[in-house]
Design an enzyme around this catalytic site. Structure first.
Site, PDB file in Angstrom:
ATOM      1  N   LYS A 107      -4.703  -6.704   3.152  1.00 52.54           N
ATOM      2  CA  LYS A 107      -4.609  -5.568   2.220  1.00 52.54           C
ATOM      3  C   LYS A 107      -6.009  -5.197   1.706  1.00 52.54           C
ATOM      4  CE  LYS A 107      -3.043  -2.378  -0.593  1.00 52.54           C
ATOM      5  NZ  LYS A 107      -3.554  -2.373  -1.889  1.00 52.54           N
ATOM      6  N   GLU A 117     -10.026   2.131   4.046  1.00 49.05           N
ATOM      7  CA  GLU A 117      -9.692   3.363   3.307  1.00 49.05           C
ATOM      8  C   GLU A 117     -10.955   3.955   2.659  1.00 49.05           C
ATOM      9  OE1 GLU A 117      -6.302   2.789   0.580  1.00 49.05           O
ATOM     10  OE2 GLU A 117      -7.518   3.722  -0.976  1.00 49.05           O
ATOM     11  N   HIS A 169      -7.710  -3.407   4.462  1.00 48.21           N
ATOM     12  CA  HIS A 169      -7.077  -2.076   4.509  1.00 48.21           C
ATOM     13  C   HIS A 169      -7.769  -1.149   3.506  1.00 48.21           C
ATOM     14  CE1 HIS A 169      -4.407   0.859   2.597  1.00 48.21           C
ATOM     15  NE2 HIS A 169      -3.778   0.995   3.747  1.00 48.21           N
ATOM     16  N   ASN A 170      -7.949  -1.637   2.298  1.00 47.59           N
ATOM     17  CA  ASN A 170      -8.595  -0.808   1.271  1.00 47.59           C
ATOM     18  C   ASN A 170     -10.050  -0.524   1.625  1.00 47.59           C
ATOM     19  OD1 ASN A 170      -6.132  -1.257   0.019  1.00 47.59           O
ATOM     20  ND2 ASN A 170      -7.012  -1.501  -2.006  1.00 47.59           N
ATOM     21  N   SER A 185       0.831  -1.199   0.000  1.00 46.18           N
ATOM     22  CA  SER A 185       0.000   0.000   0.000  1.00 46.18           C
ATOM     23  C   SER A 185       0.861   1.242   0.000  1.00 46.18           C
ATOM     24  CB  SER A 185      -0.911   0.036   1.230  1.00 46.18           C
ATOM     25  OG  SER A 185      -1.648   1.247   1.223  1.00 46.18           O
TER      26      SER A 185
END
Ligand code: NDP
Length: 475
Positions: free
Chosen positions: A182, A189, A185-186, A128
């Site tokens: 990940k 976000e 995480h996105n 990232s």
């Protein structure tokens, strides 16, 4: 000389990671399907370190020291499978194939299992931080075997971002664990961006401040507990003036948010795991709503609140919104970390949430002072079941909640959509509720489908004879 690592796929991400590795003194073999990218990289940046430019996969593999470390940075999906099929036959047992693309973790699990049979370590790795992160230090989330991390970790930690001297890279867990975190995480976000956008919208309509003044507000916020990359760039975007019209750029940009898919995956998987990530889901839906031009055009004339155009809200409202944003953000992150815990349990990964919060403090898009608070929460002797009950978040939510309620109520009154803020508050109130109306839903289900219910006072399942004498029977 032989290369310590090779990078194949030299579009922006691969090229920048290769440069980052070279700048750290590692000899890097570089390869790309079309030679032009390889040539360009070495021509433009060859002086930054030692690159071994390779034209063919065979040449590339021969340039690598053993066990070989091959980082794949190509378009996710079928291209990744194609590249694996191209390179795997050239590798030997013990070699490592690292996929740094945005792969779906289920694809990573499949690829890892298939390559393990051939003796090759397949390492699905979340990366990232976008282009700049790749060059200057990303947050790196490698999955795969412990053995492969022993050989790969030092290199990855070397090129990752550092916070207080601690690398933003750690071994996440076996097979798909890296790509799973990940993905979440996105998703987080998405939620964070949506909440910031709602805060902007509330301030714009509630106070009438123009984007340049709001940029100052976000700059101010960036000096406190909200301090983060996303708040920082929000101020930058709001301050930008469009060269051709002289208007604030944010007023000229079409209001249709796009998405590449990781947010959607997060919600799809959350549904499968039964984890309520309502903040992330609302963020994905909000982008979707913004893109439905035909629906929006058809509905544009629908009546809104009559005669309410509050442009006069002052300093107190700004502070209310700031607190509501912080509280909603705690919820969104708590939900994301719940999903990670559920995924880890489902797939047996043993992901350490505190370690994850630690490597998200720098390099990545959601980097923030706040991640340090999450790290601290998980470092407590008894880690919290949900982040909401970690002492420091209990306190923060307690301080914020009156503001939060006022903001959601004000938004409803003014007709400003705040799906992120309101779903976060609903989640908070649901979790803390003594009783939920789920009891009534169980009654309804039992009525039409004899689905039975449990009682608060006795063990077992029960059914009421709704179409009979309405007495209760044990099921
Ligand atoms: P792209 O996703 O645009 O992919 C382009 C690269 O893929 C080129 O090197 C291209 O080679 C190669 N490629 C495509 N199809 C094939 C194929 N069938 N066989 C071999 N090579 C192929 O590049 P990015 O640098 O933007 O991203 C790389 C990966 O990193 C992606 O998986 C992306 O999701 C991920 N990622 C991107 C981030 C970003 O901010 N952009 C952030 C984090 C991860 P050729 O030059 O020959 O066409």
């Amino acid at each position: 000389t032989q290369a310590q690592i090779g990078v194949t796929g030299l579009a922006v991400m691969g090229a920048n990671l290769a440069r980052n590795l070279a700048r750290h003194g590692h000899v890097v073999a570089v390869h790309n399907r079309s030679l032009s990218r390889t040539t360009k990289l070495v021509e433009e940046h060859g002086d930054e370190g030692t690159f071994l430019a390779c034209e063919t996969p065979e040449e590339f593999v021969a340039a690598l020291e053993r066990p070989r470390r091959v980082l794949i940075m190509v378009k996710a999906g079928a291209p990744t499978d194609a590249v694996i099929e191209e390179f795997a036959p050239l590798l030997e047992p013990g070699d490592m194939l690292v996929d740094g693309g945005n792969a779906h973790f289920l694809d990573t699990r499949r690829r890892e299992a298939a390559l393990r049979e051939r003796g090759i370590h397949f390492v699905g790795t979340g990366v990232s931080g976008g282009e700049e992160g790749a060059l200057l230090g990303p947050s790196i989330m490698p999955g795969g075997s412990k053995e492969s991390y022993a050989a790969l970790g030092p290199l990855l930690e070397d090129i990752s971002a550092k916070v207080d001297g601690v690398p933003c890279c750690t071994h996440i867990g076996p097979d798909g664990a890296g790509h799973f975190v990940k993905m979440v995480h996105n998703g987080i976000e998405y939620a964070d961006m949506q909440l910031i956008a709602e805060a902007y919208d509330l301030l714009r309509h509630g106070t009438g401040l123009d984007p340049a003044r709001l940029a100052d507000v976000f700059d101010e916020w960036n000096r406190g507990e909200l301090s983060s990359y996303l708040i920082e760039i929000t101020a930058e975007v709001l301050r930008q003036v469009d060269a051709s019209t002289g208007r604030p750029l944010v007023d000229v940009i079409a209001d249709r948010a796009e998405q590449k898919g990781t947010g959607r995956w997060t919600v799809q998987i959350a549904l499968d795991l039964g984890v309520p990530v309502s903040g992330i889901a609302e963020a994905v839906f909000a982008r979707s709503v913004s893109g439905h031009v035909e629906l929006r055009e058809a509905a544009r004339g629908l009546p809104g609140p009559s005669g309410v155009t509050d442009k006069a809200l002052g300093e107190e409202f700004v502070e209310d919104v700031r607190r509501a944003l912080y509280a909603s953000k705690i919820i969104a992150y708590a939900q994301g970390f719940d999903q990670i815990r559920a995924g880890s349990a489902e797939y047996g990964w043993d992901v350490d949430p505190g370690a994850l919060a630690t490597i998200w403090r720098g390099g990545c898009i959601i980097r923030a002072v706040f991640l340090d608070r999450i790290r601290e929460a998980y470092e407590e002797e008894t880690p919290p079941v949900t982040l909401l009950t970690a002492p420091l978040f209990v306190e923060a939510l307690g301080l914020a909640q009156d503001s939060w309620r006022r903001v959601v109520a004000k938004a409803a009154e003014l007709g400003i959509p705040v799906p992120g803020f309101s779903t976060a508050l609903a989640y908070y109130d649901s979790l803390r509720a003594e009783r939920l109306p789920a009891a009534l839903i169980q009654g309804q289900r039992d009525f039409f489908g004899a689905h039975t219910y449990r009682r608060t006072d006795r063990e077992g399942s029960f059914h009421t004879l709704w179409s009979g004498d309405r007495s209760e029977v044990g099921a």
